[in-house]
Design a protein around this motif. Structure first.
Motif, PDB file in Angstrom:
ATOM      1  N   MET A 188       4.097   2.432   7.667  1.00  0.00           N
ATOM      2  CA  MET A 188       4.183   0.987   7.895  1.00  0.00           C
ATOM      3  C   MET A 188       3.769   0.651   9.326  1.00  0.00           C
ATOM      4  O   MET A 188       4.317   1.207  10.285  1.00  0.00           O
ATOM      5  N   LEU A 189       2.792  -0.235   9.474  1.00  0.00           N
ATOM      6  CA  LEU A 189       2.454  -0.779  10.797  1.00  0.00           C
ATOM      7  C   LEU A 189       3.525  -1.804  11.130  1.00  0.00           C
ATOM      8  O   LEU A 189       3.527  -2.921  10.623  1.00  0.00           O
ATOM      9  N   ASP A 207      -5.690   8.436  12.393  1.00  0.00           N
ATOM     10  CA  ASP A 207      -4.486   9.254  12.246  1.00  0.00           C
ATOM     11  C   ASP A 207      -3.808   9.100  10.892  1.00  0.00           C
ATOM     12  O   ASP A 207      -3.134  10.025  10.427  1.00  0.00           O
ATOM     13  N   PHE A 208      -3.950   7.934  10.268  1.00  0.00           N
ATOM     14  CA  PHE A 208      -3.255   7.662   9.014  1.00  0.00           C
ATOM     15  C   PHE A 208      -4.271   7.274   7.938  1.00  0.00           C
ATOM     16  O   PHE A 208      -4.970   6.270   8.073  1.00  0.00           O
ATOM     17  N   SER A 209      -4.308   8.057   6.890  1.00  0.00           N
ATOM     18  CA  SER A 209      -5.276   7.811   5.819  1.00  0.00           C
ATOM     19  C   SER A 209      -4.911   6.594   4.981  1.00  0.00           C
ATOM     20  O   SER A 209      -5.760   6.027   4.290  1.00  0.00           O
ATOM     21  N   SER A 210      -3.648   6.180   5.010  1.00  0.00           N
ATOM     22  CA  SER A 210      -3.216   4.967   4.309  1.00  0.00           C
ATOM     23  C   SER A 210      -2.194   4.247   5.174  1.00  0.00           C
ATOM     24  O   SER A 210      -1.525   4.853   6.026  1.00  0.00           O
ATOM     25  N   LEU A 211      -2.076   2.951   4.969  1.00  0.00           N
ATOM     26  CA  LEU A 211      -1.197   2.133   5.812  1.00  0.00           C
ATOM     27  C   LEU A 211      -0.876   0.833   5.090  1.00  0.00           C
ATOM     28  O   LEU A 211      -1.674   0.330   4.288  1.00  0.00           O
ATOM     29  N   GLN A 212       0.313   0.293   5.362  1.00  0.00           N
ATOM     30  CA  GLN A 212       0.687  -1.043   4.897  1.00  0.00           C
ATOM     31  C   GLN A 212       1.231  -1.832   6.074  1.00  0.00           C
ATOM     32  O   GLN A 212       1.730  -1.273   7.048  1.00  0.00           O
ATOM     33  N   TRP A 213       1.119  -3.162   5.973  1.00  0.00           N
ATOM     34  CA  TRP A 213       1.700  -4.021   7.006  1.00  0.00           C
ATOM     35  C   TRP A 213       1.854  -5.428   6.464  1.00  0.00           C
ATOM     36  O   TRP A 213       1.186  -5.832   5.514  1.00  0.00           O
ATOM     37  N   ASP A 226       4.901 -17.409   2.185  1.00  0.00           N
ATOM     38  CA  ASP A 226       4.286 -17.518   3.516  1.00  0.00           C
ATOM     39  C   ASP A 226       4.023 -16.170   4.172  1.00  0.00           C
ATOM     40  O   ASP A 226       3.718 -16.102   5.350  1.00  0.00           O
ATOM     41  N   LYS A 227       4.136 -15.071   3.412  1.00  0.00           N
ATOM     42  CA  LYS A 227       3.880 -13.753   3.975  1.00  0.00           C
ATOM     43  C   LYS A 227       2.869 -12.994   3.120  1.00  0.00           C
ATOM     44  O   LYS A 227       2.782 -13.207   1.906  1.00  0.00           O
ATOM     45  N   ILE A 228       2.110 -12.128   3.787  1.00  0.00           N
ATOM     46  CA  ILE A 228       1.063 -11.364   3.113  1.00  0.00           C
ATOM     47  C   ILE A 228       1.291  -9.876   3.361  1.00  0.00           C
ATOM     48  O   ILE A 228       1.514  -9.455   4.507  1.00  0.00           O
ATOM     49  N   LEU A 229       1.237  -9.111   2.303  1.00  0.00           N
ATOM     50  CA  LEU A 229       1.236  -7.649   2.386  1.00  0.00           C
ATOM     51  C   LEU A 229      -0.218  -7.182   2.412  1.00  0.00           C
ATOM     52  O   LEU A 229      -1.011  -7.559   1.547  1.00  0.00           O
ATOM     53  N   PHE A 230      -0.573  -6.375   3.408  1.00  0.00           N
ATOM     54  CA  PHE A 230      -1.904  -5.770   3.491  1.00  0.00           C
ATOM     55  C   PHE A 230      -1.777  -4.260   3.339  1.00  0.00           C
ATOM     56  O   PHE A 230      -0.739  -3.673   3.672  1.00  0.00           O
ATOM     57  N   TRP A 231      -2.851  -3.632   2.887  1.00  0.00           N
ATOM     58  CA  TRP A 231      -2.888  -2.170   2.853  1.00  0.00           C
ATOM     59  C   TRP A 231      -4.327  -1.676   2.901  1.00  0.00           C
ATOM     60  O   TRP A 231      -5.264  -2.416   2.633  1.00  0.00           O
TER      61      TRP A 231
END
Length: 505
Positions: free
Chosen positions: A405-406, A431-437, A461-466
């Motif tokens: 998680m970022l 450094d990280f092959s996958s990530l969410q924020w 009002d919020k967005i999940l990115f990956w």
């Protein structure tokens, strides 16, 4: 997964729907502007905003967000007019892309931006030499210029200069040909190169007078000795010398390739941060000959200039995108700062510096969370932090689950403008092959987040990115966890450790 592709300028966020933002940006065509000659009323002395300037800004919305447009216009107009940019145009651009070049320069003109334009004429010289049965002679990449060659070089420079000036004037743009009186030079090495110059002095006044009169200065790279002998100077070298004198925010090299190509991947390199990347580039087998020489010249130039200066190598069609979007185009080269990785609070030289930067995050500034509680949470977490040397930008990645998680992303306005945010994110991606924020929907840098992600999910009002997640099962788990956290109010609590922030500071 249901994906909806759209352009950011026209999209409406779809509540509770997964979507991916397409990053296809169309170049702006100046010829679309209506009645450009009659509406071009901008004057440099009074700063009037004309109808054409308003139209140009509206057209910028096709490639930029409103935040990007305002931010970059404010940035570019924060210095004197001659310090905006030096643009070096390859001779092949004038020969093959004159219409696009004139269109791009006209676009800047109507925004009140006056780049110093200097051009080459290499292809035209070689073509003319070939017709006369002369084989071009180079030593160390420098054209040997005897008297016969100099006659052809001079004529080609004058012809190409006039061609560009005429193309601009046909669009209603004032342009001034400056073919002499700027560069003073000595012989580089007469025995070896003949009539080739080494610039020793630059006279600023002809350029400043052109801009003060409301005309774009269009220069050749011909120089003269103090005795009046004309000397040939490489246009790239002359552009660099101009930059040393005027210290522009941007130095732009327009060429056909549109950037530096990675010899291993055959892909265009989007960013080179010299402080961090130069030593690694030297180890690459493909980093040699002309590419190495070009980067070394740029490195020497940027070390002389303020750290805010940068060099862009781009295609002429990408000029607006390079100047007015965070993602840019082609290859941007800057001194940058080394990005420092840390895995413990004890590795920071000063916790007070970290605490001061955390105060600028959205949660802590608003009082929803304290800096002390966040720092305490890091003591019991497995994390990697990324920061620049002055500690004006910070990212924290926590590794508490299957997908890292970022957790924090804090960056000042100046660091956004100078692409420190990109440098940090590229380090994270390595450094990280996958990530969410998670990001607020109204975050001013939301287009940047879309550009960095492979997918996203909106919940009110919020967005999940990956990025880097291929299987639907893992994506589904991320979305379910995101929805659960949102519905429970966890994302808005004072213990929120997952709200990624990118505030304007």
């Amino acid at each position: 997964m249901n994906r909806i592709y759209t352009s950011f300028g026209a999209k409406k966020l779809l509540r509770g729907c997964r979507y991916v933002l397409s990053n296809q940006l169309c170049p702006i065509n100046y010829t679309l502007l209506p009645n450009t000659k009659s509406t071009a009323t901008y004057t440099t002395k009074t700063g009037e905003i004309s109808a054409t300037r308003s139209t140009v800004i509206q057209l910028l919305n096709n490639i930029s967000s409103k935040r990007e447009i305002n931010q970059y216009l404010q940035y570019f107009t924060s210095v004197s007019q001659q310090q905006f940019a030096v643009i070096k145009v390859g001779g092949a651009i004038i020969g093959d892309n004159l219409k696009e070049l004139a269109s791009s320069l006209a676009f800047l003109y109507h925004l009140g931006l006056y780049p110093i334009v200097i051009h080459g004429s290499g292809p035209q010289v070689n073509e003319r030499l070939g017709k006369d049965g002369i084989v071009p002679d180079y030593i160390d990449g420098i054209r040997v210029t005897d008297e016969r060659t100099m006659s052809i070089v001079r004529n080609c420079f004058l012809e190409q200069n006039l061609k560009l000036v005429n193309a601009l004037e046909q669009l209603g743009i004032r342009a001034r040909p400056i073919t002499s009186g700027v560069f003073t030079a000595d012989y580089l090495d007469y025995e070896k190169y003949k009539l080739v110059g080494h610039i020793t002095d630059i006279t600023r006044r002809p350029i400043e007078a052109s801009i003060e009169a409301g005309a774009l200065p269009i220069l050749t790279s011909l120089a003269e000795t103090k005795a009046g002998q004309i000397l040939n100077v490489n246009a790239d070298v002359a552009a660099g010398e101009l930059a040393r004198v005027f210290e522009p925010l941007k130095i732009v090299y327009l060429n056909e390739k549109g950037g530096i190509i990675n010899g291993d991947t055959k892909e265009k390199i989007s960013m080179i941060n010299l402080d961090q990347d130069y030593e690694e580039l030297l180890k690459k087998d493909w980093f040699k000959y002309g590419t190495k020489l070009k980067i070394e010249q740029i490195k020497n130039l940027l070390e002389f200039l303020p750290r805010t200066s940068s060099v862009a190598i781009i295609n002429v069609q990408d000029l607006q995108k390079e100047l007015f979007t965070d993602s840019g185009a082609g290859t941007m080269i800057r001194r940058g700062y080394k990005i420092i990785r840390r895995n413990s609070l004890n590795e920071f030289p000063s916790i007070d510096g970290v605490r001061h930067l955390l105060q600028k995050s959205d949660e802590i500034f608003s009082g929803r969370q304290s800096a002390a509680s966040y720092l305490k949470s890091l003591e019991s977490s497995k994390f990697t932090s990324y920061s620049d040397e002055p500690l004006e930008a910070l990212a924290v990645v926590k590794e508490n689950g299957d997908v890292p998680m970022l957790d924090k992303f804090i960056c000042s306005d100046s660091h956004w403008l100078n692409n420190v945010s990109d440098n940090i994110f590229n380090n994270i991606r390595n450094d990280f092959s996958s990530l969410q924020w998670y990001v607020q929907e109204d975050d001013p840098n939301i287009p940047w987040h879309f550009n960095k992600s492979d997918g996203s999910y909106l919940m009110n009002d919020k967005i999940l990115f990956w990025y880097g997640i291929k299987d639907l099962e893992t994506i589904s788990k991320l979305v379910k966890n995101f929805i659960s956290n949102y519905q429970s109010g966890y994302l808005d609590s004072t213990h929120n450790e997952y709200n990624t922030v990118t505030p304007n500071i």
